[in-house]
Design an enzyme around this catalytic site. Structure first.
Site, short mmCIF file in Angstrom:
data_model
loop_
_atom_site.label_atom_id
_atom_site.label_comp_id
_atom_site.label_asym_id
_atom_site.label_seq_id
_atom_site.Cartn_x
_atom_site.Cartn_y
_atom_site.Cartn_z
N GLU A 181 3.27 -7.54 6.28
CA GLU A 181 4.32 -6.96 7.00
C GLU A 181 4.68 -5.65 6.89
OE1 GLU A 181 5.27 -9.34 4.30
OE2 GLU A 181 5.15 -11.05 5.36
N ASN A 196 7.38 2.57 10.86
CA ASN A 196 6.32 3.18 10.07
C ASN A 196 5.25 3.13 11.28
OD1 ASN A 196 4.48 4.15 8.47
ND2 ASN A 196 4.91 3.04 6.74
N TYR A 225 -3.25 -0.04 10.45
CA TYR A 225 -3.49 -1.53 10.26
C TYR A 225 -4.28 -2.29 11.69
CZ TYR A 225 -0.48 -1.73 6.35
OH TYR A 225 0.02 -1.51 5.04
N ILE A 265 0.70 -1.22 -0.05
CA ILE A 265 0.13 0.05 0.01
C ILE A 265 0.88 1.17 0.03
CG2 ILE A 265 -1.73 1.55 1.32
CD1 ILE A 265 -2.83 -1.17 2.49
N ALA A 266 0.65 2.10 -0.97
CA ALA A 266 1.43 3.48 -0.96
C ALA A 266 0.45 4.62 -1.39
CB ALA A 266 2.54 3.24 -1.96
N VAL A 267 0.96 5.65 -0.60
CA VAL A 267 0.06 6.90 -0.99
C VAL A 267 1.11 8.06 -1.21
CG1 VAL A 267 -1.72 8.59 -0.20
CG2 VAL A 267 -2.23 5.89 0.02
#
Length: 156
Positions: free
Chosen positions: A108, A113, A120, A74-76
């Site tokens: 993971e 972070n 999560y 997941i990246a934003v």
């Protein structure tokens, strides 16, 4: 959130690779790796992009087989974080895992972070353990799992 989610296509790769390199400079996936993930759609993979004003600002991917699924990524983009895009992407991955009959979803996350870990946990993921020196720069990974047999996604 103003972004719209849609399935990732090969045409999205240049933008996704750029976000990947910006977000994960030390351990970015290559274009070939991402191409392989997209090639496995819909058989074992589900990848989506978040589009805001015709610009891809985030993406996420899920691997699923039998009764188990894994959040692959997941990246934003930094300028779009804390706007609900990450949560929307994760919600979509969890919904797809349920559609595919998964009972559990694993992931993971970098031990450094904290914002991702907090998201999560809001979604019901629980810590399983630590993978020492998992990332290329030596950072540990925290392994987490979400049991899908329990119901609602995000906790209030």
């Amino acid at each position: 959130m103003t972004a719209v989610l849609r399935q990732m296509t090969m045409e999205d790769l240049p933008a996704v690779v750029e976000i990947e390199r910006i977000t994960f400079p030390l351990d970015a996936w290559s274009e070939a790796m991402l191409r392989g993930e997209i090639d496995d759609q819909p058989r074992t993979r589900h990848y989506v992009v978040a589009v805001d004003d015709d610009t891809i600002v985030g993406y996420a991917g899920l691997a699923a087989a039998a009764d188990q699924a894994d959040v692959q990524t997941i990246a934003v983009l930094a300028g779009h974080r804390r706007s609900g895009i990450g949560a929307a992407l994760l919600s979509e991955l969890l919904a797809e895992a349920e559609r595919r009959g998964a009972c559990e979803v694993f992931l993971e996350v970098r031990s450094d972070n904290a914002p991702a870990q907090a998201m999560y946990e809001r979604f019901g993921f629980e810590r399983l353990g630590v993978r020492r020196n998992y990332y290329d720069d030596g950072t540990d990974a925290i392994t987490m799992v979400r049991d899908l047999r329990g119901g609602a996604h995000e906790r209030a």
